[in-house]
Scaffold this motif. Structure first.
Motif, PDB file in Angstrom:
ATOM      1  N   LEU A  34       0.821  -1.203   0.000  1.00 32.63           N
ATOM      2  CA  LEU A  34       0.000   0.000   0.000  1.00 32.63           C
ATOM      3  C   LEU A  34       0.858   1.258   0.000  1.00 32.63           C
ATOM      4  CD1 LEU A  34      -2.734  -1.064   2.589  1.00 32.63           C
ATOM      5  CD2 LEU A  34      -2.848  -1.179   0.084  1.00 32.63           C
ATOM      6  N   PRO A  35       0.358   2.343  -0.589  1.00 35.45           N
ATOM      7  CA  PRO A  35       1.129   3.590  -0.617  1.00 35.45           C
ATOM      8  C   PRO A  35       1.339   4.154   0.784  1.00 35.45           C
ATOM      9  CG  PRO A  35      -0.705   3.653  -2.180  1.00 35.45           C
ATOM     10  CD  PRO A  35      -0.907   2.447  -1.333  1.00 35.45           C
ATOM     11  N   GLU A  36       2.449   4.846   0.960  1.00 32.58           N
ATOM     12  CA  GLU A  36       2.721   5.502   2.223  1.00 32.58           C
ATOM     13  C   GLU A  36       1.604   6.497   2.528  1.00 32.58           C
ATOM     14  OE1 GLU A  36       6.331   8.101   4.322  1.00 32.58           O
ATOM     15  OE2 GLU A  36       6.577   7.192   2.326  1.00 32.58           O
ATOM     16  N   GLY A  37       1.206   6.557   3.779  1.00 33.22           N
ATOM     17  CA  GLY A  37       0.122   7.448   4.176  1.00 33.22           C
ATOM     18  C   GLY A  37      -1.240   6.785   4.216  1.00 33.22           C
ATOM     19  N   THR A  38      -1.321   5.546   3.713  1.00 33.19           N
ATOM     20  CA  THR A  38      -2.579   4.806   3.757  1.00 33.19           C
ATOM     21  C   THR A  38      -2.874   4.373   5.193  1.00 33.19           C
ATOM     22  OG1 THR A  38      -2.205   3.966   1.521  1.00 33.19           O
ATOM     23  CG2 THR A  38      -3.803   2.784   2.872  1.00 33.19           C
ATOM     24  N   GLN A  39      -4.134   4.471   5.585  1.00 30.99           N
ATOM     25  CA  GLN A  39      -4.577   3.946   6.872  1.00 30.99           C
ATOM     26  C   GLN A  39      -4.958   2.475   6.686  1.00 30.99           C
ATOM     27  OE1 GLN A  39      -4.695   5.618  10.013  1.00 30.99           O
ATOM     28  NE2 GLN A  39      -3.356   6.957   8.799  1.00 30.99           N
ATOM     29  N   LEU A  40      -4.497   1.613   7.572  1.00 31.12           N
ATOM     30  CA  LEU A  40      -4.686   0.170   7.417  1.00 31.12           C
ATOM     31  C   LEU A  40      -5.208  -0.452   8.700  1.00 31.12           C
ATOM     32  CD1 LEU A  40      -4.181  -2.621   5.988  1.00 31.12           C
ATOM     33  CD2 LEU A  40      -1.840  -2.490   6.899  1.00 31.12           C
ATOM     34  N   TRP A  41      -6.226  -1.300   8.524  1.00 34.23           N
ATOM     35  CA  TRP A  41      -6.735  -2.143   9.606  1.00 34.23           C
ATOM     36  C   TRP A  41      -6.712  -3.568   9.063  1.00 34.23           C
ATOM     37  CZ3 TRP A  41      -8.451   2.487   8.019  1.00 34.23           C
ATOM     38  CH2 TRP A  41      -8.572   3.519   8.968  1.00 34.23           C
ATOM     39  N   SER A  42      -6.102  -4.510   9.795  1.00 33.19           N
ATOM     40  CA  SER A  42      -5.938  -5.834   9.197  1.00 33.19           C
ATOM     41  C   SER A  42      -5.719  -6.903  10.237  1.00 33.19           C
ATOM     42  CB  SER A  42      -4.751  -5.822   8.222  1.00 33.19           C
ATOM     43  OG  SER A  42      -3.524  -5.695   8.917  1.00 33.19           O
ATOM     44  N   LYS A  43      -5.886  -8.150   9.787  1.00 35.92           N
ATOM     45  CA  LYS A  43      -5.507  -9.329  10.574  1.00 35.92           C
ATOM     46  C   LYS A  43      -4.933 -10.367   9.635  1.00 35.92           C
ATOM     47  CE  LYS A  43      -4.636 -11.795  14.007  1.00 35.92           C
ATOM     48  NZ  LYS A  43      -3.465 -12.218  13.220  1.00 35.92           N
ATOM     49  N   ALA A  44      -3.663 -10.690   9.848  1.00 33.79           N
ATOM     50  CA  ALA A  44      -2.957 -11.638   8.992  1.00 33.79           C
ATOM     51  C   ALA A  44      -2.948 -13.031   9.600  1.00 33.79           C
ATOM     52  CB  ALA A  44      -1.524 -11.159   8.755  1.00 33.79           C
ATOM     53  N   GLY A  45      -2.632 -14.000   8.774  1.00 33.08           N
ATOM     54  CA  GLY A  45      -2.444 -15.373   9.218  1.00 33.08           C
ATOM     55  C   GLY A  45      -1.311 -16.005   8.437  1.00 33.08           C
ATOM     56  N   TRP A  46      -0.413 -16.685   9.138  1.00 31.58           N
ATOM     57  CA  TRP A  46       0.757 -17.256   8.470  1.00 31.58           C
ATOM     58  C   TRP A  46       1.192 -18.510   9.189  1.00 31.58           C
ATOM     59  CZ3 TRP A  46       6.432 -15.785   9.447  1.00 31.58           C
ATOM     60  CH2 TRP A  46       7.271 -16.394   8.486  1.00 31.58           C
ATOM     61  N   MET A  47       1.401 -19.573   8.421  1.00 32.27           N
ATOM     62  CA  MET A  47       1.974 -20.813   8.935  1.00 32.27           C
ATOM     63  C   MET A  47       2.622 -21.521   7.765  1.00 32.27           C
ATOM     64  SD  MET A  47      -0.526 -23.116   7.727  1.00 32.27           S
ATOM     65  CE  MET A  47      -0.615 -24.532   8.810  1.00 32.27           C
ATOM     66  N   SER A  48       3.083 -22.740   7.982  1.00 24.57           N
ATOM     67  CA  SER A  48       3.896 -23.416   6.968  1.00 24.57           C
ATOM     68  C   SER A  48       3.142 -23.707   5.680  1.00 24.57           C
ATOM     69  CB  SER A  48       4.445 -24.731   7.533  1.00 24.57           C
ATOM     70  OG  SER A  48       3.372 -25.620   7.860  1.00 24.57           O
ATOM     71  N   GLN A  49       1.817 -23.722   5.735  1.00 15.90           N
ATOM     72  CA  GLN A  49       1.012 -24.071   4.568  1.00 15.90           C
ATOM     73  C   GLN A  49       0.101 -22.941   4.105  1.00 15.90           C
ATOM     74  OE1 GLN A  49       1.156 -27.105   2.917  1.00 15.90           O
ATOM     75  NE2 GLN A  49       2.887 -27.593   4.244  1.00 15.90           N
ATOM     76  N   ALA A  50       0.284 -21.750   4.629  1.00 11.22           N
ATOM     77  CA  ALA A  50      -0.648 -20.675   4.267  1.00 11.22           C
ATOM     78  C   ALA A  50      -0.059 -19.309   4.570  1.00 11.22           C
ATOM     79  CB  ALA A  50      -1.971 -20.849   5.011  1.00 11.22           C
ATOM     80  N   ARG A  51      -0.456 -18.331   3.780  1.00 10.47           N
ATOM     81  CA  ARG A  51      -0.182 -16.919   4.047  1.00 10.47           C
ATOM     82  C   ARG A  51      -1.449 -16.149   3.662  1.00 10.47           C
ATOM     83  NH1 ARG A  51       4.438 -13.421   4.527  1.00 10.47           N
ATOM     84  NH2 ARG A  51       5.783 -15.259   4.314  1.00 10.47           N
ATOM     85  N   HIS A  52      -2.147 -15.636   4.669  1.00 11.49           N
ATOM     86  CA  HIS A  52      -3.435 -14.974   4.469  1.00 11.49           C
ATOM     87  C   HIS A  52      -3.390 -13.547   5.006  1.00 11.49           C
ATOM     88  CE1 HIS A  52      -4.629 -19.060   3.814  1.00 11.49           C
ATOM     89  NE2 HIS A  52      -5.068 -19.343   5.027  1.00 11.49           N
TER      90      HIS A  52
END
Length: 303
Positions: free
Chosen positions: A236-254
């Motif tokens: 995302l461009p600098e200055g963007t406001q972001l709200w998020s929840k990530a998920g990461w493990m050996s078989q996934a990147r969400h």
């Protein structure tokens, strides 16, 4: 029917982005992806006012730590119903679960929501009662009567090394009872939180504060677990406001992200990417976010 208006121009833009990413050394990329992408016209939209496009958005997949978003909303619902007691330790656990994606904190939250604890294998009536209690979050989700939630499963803790004892037994021998979400279900829940249309507006504001991420490079370097680097916020461009929840493990990147540039309406983007190659791919989600975040109705002729 989707909770947003399908937009053919956005669908074409998504196809173009996926073609480019596939050609960039990711053959068969679509087989490992699920995407829900929604764009809003108003700076402060209400739920259901977006236009969007998707790929495999109804496919139920293992959500990794994205499920913690649902558990955080459930905490606010339980508090509203006086089913659990508020306190500093609960708030600390919810904060660590969302802001830092702590699995230990998530374990406490699931215990409080369901009235269960981990431990040795149970049998008979005690086992039946335990499993019934563990399904309370699913029962609440079904009570919302959102079509996107019909096939989801949110009843398991999240782990570092994996479940043991009664938790392992609850997964079933083939892991068929592990958590399962779709990008459509995730997107609708995140939209509800960001538009104040689930539980209550004050509760949603508390959740929004937990989900907010900084794109500042210095802050990100100070926090290796920032849930921005290697995820959607990274594109995302600098200055963007972001709200998020990530998920990461050996078989996934969400990642599930709601973002908004200066003087621009927000966008909602949820991407589930599956398999060991996708889990290791630190550029896919940022590149997809970069390709889609710049979309405006004025660019239709570029497609």
């Amino acid at each position: 029917m989707a909770f947003y208006r399908p937009d053919p121009a956005m669908a074409a833009r998504l196809e173009t982005a996926l073609d480019a990413l596939d050609a960039d050394g990711r053959p068969g990329l679509r087989n490992s992806l699920a995407i829900t992408w929604v764009r809003y016209d108003d700076a402060v939209p209400e739920a259901g006012q977006g236009s969007g496009a998707s790929w495999n958005q109804d496919r139920i997949l293992y959500p990794a730590s994205v499920v913690k978003l649902f558990y955080a909303v459930a905490v606010e619902q339980w508090l509203q119903r006086d089913l659990i007691q508020d306190g500093d330790e609960l708030r600390r656990a919810v904060r660590d679960m969302i802001a830092d994606s702590s699995n230990d904190a998530t374990g406490l939250v699931v215990d409080l929501l369901t009235g269960t604890t981990s431990g040795p294998v149970l049998h008979g009536e005690r086992w039946e009662l335990w499993t019934q209690q563990r399904r309370l979050i699913n029962a609440w989700l079904q009570s919302l009567a959102w079509p996107e939630l019909e096939a989801v499963n949110c009843c398991q803790k999240t782990w570092g090394d994996g479940p043991y004892g009664r938790d392992k037994m609850f997964y079933a021998a083939d892991n068929s009872n592990r958590n399962g979400l779709s990008t459509a279900a995730t997107a609708r829940m995140l939209e509800a939180v960001m538009t104040g249309s689930v539980v209550s507006p004050p509760a949603c504001r508390r959740l929004q504060a937990l989900l907010h991420r900084s794109l500042d490079q210095q802050q990100r370097r100070a926090d290796p677990e920032n849930q921005v680097d290697g995820f959607l916020g990274d594109g995302l461009p600098e200055g963007t406001q972001l709200w998020s929840k990530a998920g990461w493990m050996s078989q996934a990147r969400h990642d599930a992200a709601w973002f908004q540039g200066s003087d621009q309406p927000p966008m909602l983007l949820v991407v589930y990417s599956n398999g060991p190659d996708r889990a290791r791919d630190e550029t896919l989600l940022p590149e997809l976010a970069k390709a889609l975040s710049s979309y405006t109705n004025d660019e239709d002729e570029v497609l």
